[in-house]
Scaffold this motif. Sequence first.
Motif, mmCIF file in Angstrom:
data_model
loop_
_atom_site.group_PDB
_atom_site.id
_atom_site.type_symbol
_atom_site.label_atom_id
_atom_site.label_comp_id
_atom_site.label_asym_id
_atom_site.label_seq_id
_atom_site.Cartn_x
_atom_site.Cartn_y
_atom_site.Cartn_z
ATOM 1 N N TYR A 85 0.841 -1.210 0.000
ATOM 2 C CA TYR A 85 0.000 0.000 0.000
ATOM 3 C C TYR A 85 0.878 1.263 0.000
ATOM 4 C CZ TYR A 85 -3.824 3.091 1.603
ATOM 5 O OH TYR A 85 -4.770 4.077 1.723
ATOM 6 N N THR A 107 -3.552 10.335 0.686
ATOM 7 C CA THR A 107 -4.198 9.407 1.606
ATOM 8 C C THR A 107 -4.738 10.141 2.833
ATOM 9 O OG1 THR A 107 -2.373 7.971 1.015
ATOM 10 C CG2 THR A 107 -3.874 7.164 2.705
ATOM 11 N N SER A 108 -5.936 9.771 3.266
ATOM 12 C CA SER A 108 -6.481 10.382 4.483
ATOM 13 C C SER A 108 -6.393 9.381 5.627
ATOM 14 C CB SER A 108 -7.936 10.785 4.272
ATOM 15 O OG SER A 108 -8.738 9.622 4.196
ATOM 16 N N GLU A 130 -8.803 8.482 7.333
ATOM 17 C CA GLU A 130 -9.947 7.575 7.211
ATOM 18 C C GLU A 130 -9.589 6.388 6.319
ATOM 19 O OE1 GLU A 130 -10.359 11.061 6.761
ATOM 20 O OE2 GLU A 130 -10.841 11.059 8.902
ATOM 21 N N ASP A 131 -8.835 6.698 5.249
ATOM 22 C CA ASP A 131 -8.404 5.617 4.356
ATOM 23 C C ASP A 131 -7.623 4.582 5.157
ATOM 24 O OD1 ASP A 131 -9.467 6.965 2.212
ATOM 25 O OD2 ASP A 131 -7.575 7.957 1.683
ATOM 26 N N ARG A 146 -9.795 2.578 7.477
ATOM 27 C CA ARG A 146 -10.576 1.588 6.742
ATOM 28 C C ARG A 146 -9.715 0.387 6.374
ATOM 29 N NH1 ARG A 146 -12.519 5.158 3.443
ATOM 30 N NH2 ARG A 146 -11.116 4.598 1.743
ATOM 31 N N MET A 147 -8.498 0.658 5.949
ATOM 32 C CA MET A 147 -7.606 -0.412 5.480
ATOM 33 C C MET A 147 -6.968 -1.198 6.627
ATOM 34 S SD MET A 147 -7.185 -0.475 2.059
ATOM 35 C CE MET A 147 -5.565 -1.190 1.865
#
Length: 714
Positions: free
Chosen positions: A29, A80-81, A83-84, A87-88
């Motif tokens: 990632y 990228t935030s 939140e991202d 979530r990941m």
Amino acid sequence: MMRQLELIERIKAYDPGADEELVNRAYVYAMKLHGAQTRESGDPYFSHPIEVAGILTDLKLDESSIVTALLHDLVEDTDTSLEDIERMFGPEIARLVDGVTKLTRLELQSEQTRHAENFRKLVLAMSEDIRVLLVKLADRLHNMQTLHYVQSPEKRRRIARETMEIYAPLAERIGMQRFKDELLDLAFAELNPDGRASILARLEFLKGDGDDLPPRIVDQLKSGLAEDGVEADVSGRMKTPYSIWTKMLHKDVAFEQLSDIMAFRIVVADVSECYRALGALHGRYPVVPGRFKDYISTPKPNGYQSVHTGLIGPERQRIEVQIRTREMHDVAELGVAAHWKFKQGDFKIDGRQYRWLRELLDILEHASNPEEFLEHTKLEMFQDQVFCFTPKGDLIALPDGATPVDFAYAVHSEIGDTCVGAKVNGRIMPLRNKLQNGDQVEILTSKAQTPSPDWEKFVVSGKAKARIRRFIHLKEREQYGTLGRQMLEKAFREEDYELTNKALAGVLKKFRCTGVDELCALVGKGNHTAREVLVAVFPGVKQVARSMRVWPFRRGRGRGDKAKTAKLPIKGLIPGMAVHYAQCCHPLPGERIVGIVTTGKGVTVHTIDCETLESFQDTPERWVDIAWEVDEESESLIGRLHLMVANEPGSLGDLSTIIGKNHGNISNLKITNRSVDFFEMLVDVEVQDAKHLSNIMAALRATPVITSVERARR
Ligand code: MN
């Protein structure tokens, strides 16, 4: 660059149950999102988070820390935030990444206040979860390892300074000695490359003397311990150039001893073996007194434990030895990371060794502003010092509050003496300006300049203070000397003698002076009267000082009535008793006085406020109540003036010259107050009448160095 597989293997080596899939996912990632970004070195940006993760595997940290390391720059440097990431990778990792990101953002602000706030938030973040700090320290370590690629010198210096002031001390506080040493040394290399190079060169030179010496010492220590049945790992480790340098800086000595550059470590099985090893060494080698420290029974606040001692070692060299268990050794090197509780998932700060952290938080709650907080929490090594640089980049360490004048004296006394101005970070700044950490200071000098008494008010370093004082002292002596010589000339002339150096040289011993100038200065200061000196040179001259003889009677210059002026100007004395005027306070007519009976000397007259009187407090029988005889008729003939005279070269000489030119005669003079700017003094002037005194006062007022002239009335 570390490959994905290698990273996994390193984690698996100490934590076989680690979530391999999670780490792989983070690796891919981050690589994808950092994409084609590059670092200043030209390497792909992605190499950085991987190296940071690698550093953390050395500390055997948990998988969440490793994943956080891999992701730590995504929020700041890509789209990228948080939140991202949540979530990941879930909330725990998102929270850790957020903490590191915040620290990174705060780093970008550098002013003093921001600095303090940085620190506050930094500590807050790490109090929530110490892994944030560990990732941040690893991030900083890698950035320092690659600092030389950064092109902007200002940026390099800022990062190095911040490392020295914030991160290295933090590493120390959580016991991460290895991190601390490396961070400091890398910062040192940037901030003072010359200093570091000179130490490396010296180390190289010493090695040439006996490259095999440390290994020989290790072997002999080992076999000595074995003979006493102590099994131990013995090693010798070079201290870092930075730690050697600070040692030299503080001790102000050149290093020559092995103990200055190496530390020998003895690692044994348990605590009782530590003391057995110590006993074995102390039985075998002479002990250097004052070096023994037992941090096993009393650990350092950061958890460090060891026994330290100093010996005259096997090769007749002074050596420093640290004795500890394996566990203590790990703690010494890795600090908080050594007692990591992976499986319990306990990353909250607790346990005795983190008491300092709770104390920090306490201060944080009670400090009213960021500066105060920084004040409390800055580390001892920097607390009372400010580090500045010469234009060449040499580091000058000064006490806190130091000014460019302190800096100038620290560089060289002569530069201090002749400094006229300073450029701080390229801008002209006042000499009284306080220097800040990291300021680059260029001193402007002029051959015509001399130290100003004014400087004494604001310099803080001992060296600057001493030099300035010495200079002022010399100048003063010069001034007093000029005045004294004029007073002497007058006194001699009145009795038709000529003042010569030869005449004065003959009485130096009597006045305990080493030179004619010193004697003149003492007269100028009022420690001796001109009359006393005259009498010493020509014992035939009347003993009583002229001013005393004359006062309060009508002056009779040239009228031949000197002999008739024998009546004492003091009432309350027994007729026939000898009288002296104290040299400590120089009583003047009109002042409140008291007499002290001195065996064999008669009565000594002191002013009522003279400090010497304290020593007679227990002997009231020696006190005699006396007062000046006041004679209305003659009072106008001694004019007592209160003067303020600028403390400048020659000003006292000017004063004396002007009074002389106007046919007055200084019969007595007393400096009542001396500041760096002014002399405040009482001067008794013999005059013919009131008009004469007014003329003299007018002439004095017309003199630039004399700022105030008043009739003294009391
Ligand atoms: Mn980073």
